[in-house]
Design an enzyme around this catalytic site. Structure first.
Site, PDB file in Angstrom:
ATOM      1  CB  CYS A 142      -0.645   3.915  -5.703  1.00 43.02           C
ATOM      2  SG  CYS A 142      -1.489   4.894  -4.418  1.00 43.02           S
ATOM      3  CG  HIS A 235      -3.976   5.444  -8.761  1.00 43.27           C
ATOM      4  ND1 HIS A 235      -3.727   4.094  -8.829  1.00 43.27           N
ATOM      5  CD2 HIS A 235      -4.041   5.754  -7.445  1.00 43.27           C
ATOM      6  CE1 HIS A 235      -3.653   3.587  -7.608  1.00 43.27           C
ATOM      7  NE2 HIS A 235      -3.823   4.580  -6.754  1.00 43.27           N
ATOM      8  CD  GLU A 237      -3.437   3.179 -12.312  1.00 42.55           C
ATOM      9  OE1 GLU A 237      -3.793   2.737 -11.197  1.00 42.55           O
ATOM     10  OE2 GLU A 237      -2.552   4.058 -12.448  1.00 42.55           O
TER      11      GLU A 237
END
Length: 302
Positions: A142, A235, A237
């Site tokens: 990001c 993102h 994750e």
């Protein structure tokens, strides 16, 4: 093989409940294996949540991984205790003499600021310069991806009319690249940002490859042609509830914000979101660790 992290790290209990194989130092030393050394520069405010999210993905490969956490000495974190940082984190001064197999630089809630106005920008520039010669491969997430594009390749960011938040469909552009081995032609990924980078600037840069992109959310995966820098503008994750937590936080602050797109079932924030990106998140981190770190790093750094 598992990740090797301190037993006292709060993320350890979370991962063990999810049946993620976690190894302590004594067990790791009993195995005749050269582990990968991964350094995570965690710039996110809620550090413990980010720790668990990244460790979950790093711990799901056949490789033994030693993980160290780094924080910026030039910025005082307000959302994590000083004791947590002192016990589990280190500073760049303490690691800059080392060779590192892989490094992750996370996002940060500073994207509406000019890079040079971020109080730890000079320190971050030093870390990114050091990584060019001391790290086999770096993964930027990001705002960390935007920082890398700006510092290494001179590509700036621009502010969006409103926050881009939600689960977006992305198209694979370079299917033969090792990072995308096993990927579907289209995949979903969370995005949460107020800024973006120009697709044209990436495509025009002779040192960069655009690996995947979204019609709605823009470029997603970018890689330098020497394969040392990998940038993820979203993102992967994130946990399934992370976007909901961000949305609730912004609403509570009175921020005029749209509901995350393609996220809540029937666009009803009372309904539990469905995770549509978990498998590709694990696959991307596994491919990165295998093809860009393990296969490329020397057994013994000279």
């Amino acid at each position: 093989m598992p990740i090797n992290i301190p037993r006292q790290l709060p993320a350890t209990e979370i991962l063990e409940k999810e049946n993620i194989f976690v190894m302590d130092v004594d067990r790791a030393h009993s195995q005749d294996i050269r582990p990968l050394n991964i350094l995570i520069l965690n710039l996110m405010p809620e550090k413990e949540k980010t720790e668990a999210q990244l460790l979950r993905l790093l711990g799901n490969t056949p490789l033994q991984v030693n993980v160290s956490f780094l924080y910026t000495a030039t910025h005082e974190s307000k959302n994590v205790s000083k004791s947590h940082l002192e016990q589990f984190y280190t500073t760049f001064e303490e690691v800059k003499h080392r060779r590192i197999d892989g490094m992750i630089i996370t996002g940060a809630p500073v994207e509406l600021m000019e890079f040079e106005d971020v109080n730890y920008w000079k320190e971050l520039e030093g870390i990114m310069d050091w990584a060019k010669t001391n790290v086999t491969s770096s993964l930027h997430i990001c705002w960390g991806a935007q920082a890398s594009l700006y510092h290494h390749f001179g590509i700036g960011k621009f502010e969006l009319p409103k926050k881009c938040s939600g689960i977006y469909k992305h198209t694979v552009i370079e299917p033969t690249v090792k990072l995308l081995r096993g990927f579907d032609d289209e995949f979903y990924a969370p995005v949460s940002r107020y800024t973006d980078v120009e697709v044209e600037a990436i495509l025009a840069h002779e040192e960069l490859m655009l690996l995947s992109s979204s019609e709605e959310a823009g470029p997603f995966l970018i890689m330098s042609k020497d394969e040392k820098q990998i940038m993820i503008t979203g993102h992967l994750e994130y946990d399934v509830h992370t976007l909901a937590e961000e949305y609730s936080r912004d609403v509570a602050k009175g921020i005029e914000i749209d509901m995350p797109k393609n996220y809540f079932p029937d666009n009803n924030p009372t309904k539990k979101p469905v995770n549509k990106w978990r498998s590709h998140a694990h696959l991307l981190f596994s491919n990165w660790l295998n093809y860009y770190v393990y296969q490329e790093t020397p057994y013994e750094w000279e």
